[in-house]
Enzyme design. Structure first.
Site, PDB file in Angstrom:
ATOM      1  CB  SER A 195     -10.659  -4.403   9.148  1.00  0.00           C
ATOM      2  OG  SER A 195     -11.955  -3.799   8.904  1.00  0.00           O
TER       3      SER A 195
ATOM      4  CD  GLU B  91      -8.012  -1.852  10.932  1.00  0.00           C
ATOM      5  OE1 GLU B  91      -7.883  -2.595   9.875  1.00  0.00           O
ATOM      6  OE2 GLU B  91      -7.748  -0.684  10.852  1.00  0.00           O
TER       7      GLU B  91
ATOM      8  NE  ARG C 188      -3.416  -2.312   2.560  1.00  0.00           N
ATOM      9  CZ  ARG C 188      -4.410  -2.850   3.354  1.00  0.00           C
ATOM     10  NH1 ARG C 188      -4.596  -1.869   4.536  1.00  0.00           N
ATOM     11  NH2 ARG C 188      -5.247  -3.902   3.206  1.00  0.00           N
TER      12      ARG C 188
END
Length: 429
Positions: free
Chosen positions: A351, A348, A261
């Site tokens: 997810s 996190e 990413r």
């Protein structure tokens, strides 16, 4: 991708759901685009019907030796062919305009998703364990660098910012975490392990919703292949353009892959350490289900991801994301946030999202329901789900910070010791 027929039948509900997402009403503009497409189709069909009728009339006129009428009809047919070509161009342009408008609209939230603009409106669902209190707790990068097994300087020399080079026991622990997760999901949870490519053509990230909206957050090669930001892309697209039998559903797939990413929207965030990297290892969970199975499968997937952290004895909480914090393709999302003693914060680590038929429509992924009363129902779109099971790098961070010892050593959780050759403690040489 949304069904324009459903929007036409439910324009108020569509706009209300978009409003919950913080979006302006779009039903009227979408229906206007669809009306233009329908008008072009009607023009084309009328021209085709008249051309076919005129062609038959030419034969009749020729049979009657009425050459003047035959010549006039031939001229009409030629003109109709030109009109049809123009109508085809108009219809293709109108269809393209409609698709371009639909493909950038996010999925609609389920009714029980909390409404809010950002993460401040997320709702905590439950917790596991209690936060560990560690006097003078260090963050993972402090621990890793002190051990001499986490090197950001060499990684920067090789690749630039937001990369890390792991060595020795920390490198092995990351590998151990991935193996532990895969074994748990395949042996206990019934997922099928896949080893997919990490370079894909445009159609794959388009099908799962990363393209065109999130193109800036992805890397692309000179040849036009995209590096996958998550194995969701490859695993979900395994059923693209397919019609699967109902009795094979649900399909449950898992993979451990490197993910890539660009973090285009994360400038200045998490610049220290390995929380937010350009390249990271993640174990992904994907389910392909019939529509009536998907909500139960969402709860099951969450439980599978939670089991990873329970067995590692890591404290975490689960939150339901609000409408403004959900991903583009999701109808409902649960985030698992692990406690990091060094940061003194929840972050996190997984997810889990249910997407309904949103991705399936983009991929044209369908299933064939079982025949009833000797009648074979028409194929229907599958429902898709995806979740992290979990982010391996963040699990490594959580283990390091949670299991840190006086003097900077790291205790190895019991479930990882068989994958670490029996090692119980990581210490500086």
């Amino acid at each position: 991708m949304h069904d324009i027929r459903w929007i036409r039948d439910n324009p108020e509900a569509f706009d209300a759901a978009l409003a919950a997402r913080g979006r302006e009403p779009l039903a009227a503009s979408l229906l206007a685009l669809d009306d233009a497409r329908k008008a072009a189709v009607s023009t084309l069909q009328a021209a085709q019907e008249r051309r076919n009728a005129a062609s038959r009339e030419i034969g009749q006129a020729m049979g009657q030796k009425d050459m003047a009428r035959a010549d006039a009809l031939k001229a009409e047919v030629a003109a109709l062919k030109d009109r049809m070509a123009e109508a085809e161009v108009t219809e293709k342009a109108a269809s393209a305009d409609l698709i371009a408008a639909l493909e950038v609209i996010p999925n609609l939230p389920l009714a029980d998703v909390p409404v809010g603009p950002d993460e401040t409106a997320n709702v905590e669902r439950h917790r596991f364990g209690t936060p560990r209190v560690i006097d003078g707790a260090k963050e993972h990068f402090e621990l890793g660098e002190a051990l001499g097994q986490m090197d950001f300087e060499v990684a920067a020399k090789l690749s630039g910012a937001r990369f890390v080079l792991l060595k020795k026991h920390l490198a092995r622990m990351e590998r151990a975490l991935a193996q532990f997760m895969l074994d748990l999901h395949t042996d206990t949870h019934g997922y099928t392990e896949i080893n997919p490519p990490v370079l894909v053509k445009d159609a794959a990230p388009y099908g799962t919703g990363q393209l065109p909206k999130a193109a800036e957050d992805m890397f692309v090669t000179r040849e036009g292949l995209w590096l996958t930001p998550t194995a969701e892309v490859t695993l979900t697209n395994m059923v693209a353009q397919e019609i699967v039998a109902e009795d094979v559903l649900p399909l449950r797939l898992t993979a451990a892959t490197q993910c890539f990413r660009s973090e285009a929207g994360a400038a200045g965030r998490d610049t220290r350490g390995m929380l937010r990297q350009h390249q990271f290892l993640k174990v992904e969970l994907v389910s392909i289900t019939a529509p009536e199975q998907s909500l139960d499968e969402h709860e099951r997937m969450l439980a599978c991801a939670e089991e990873v952290l329970k067995r590692l004895d890591l404290h975490y909480r689960v939150v339901t994301l609000c409408t403004g914090d959900m991903g583009f393709s999701a109808r409902k999302t649960y985030d698992i946030e692990v406690w990091l003693p060094g940061q003194k914060a929840y972050r996190e680590i997984s997810s889990c999202s249910v997407c309904g038929d949103f991705q399936a429509r983009r991929m044209n992924a369908r299933y064939r329901p079982k025949a009833t009363d000797n009648k074979q129902p028409a194929p229907q779109f599958v429902h898709t789900l995806n979740g992290s099971g979990t982010a391996v790098g963040r699990a490594l961070i959580a283990v390091m910070e949670t299991y840190q010892q006086d003097g900077g050593a790291i205790a190895v959780p019991a479930v990882l010791q068989p994958y670490m050759g029996g090692l119980t403690r990581i210490e500086k040489a």
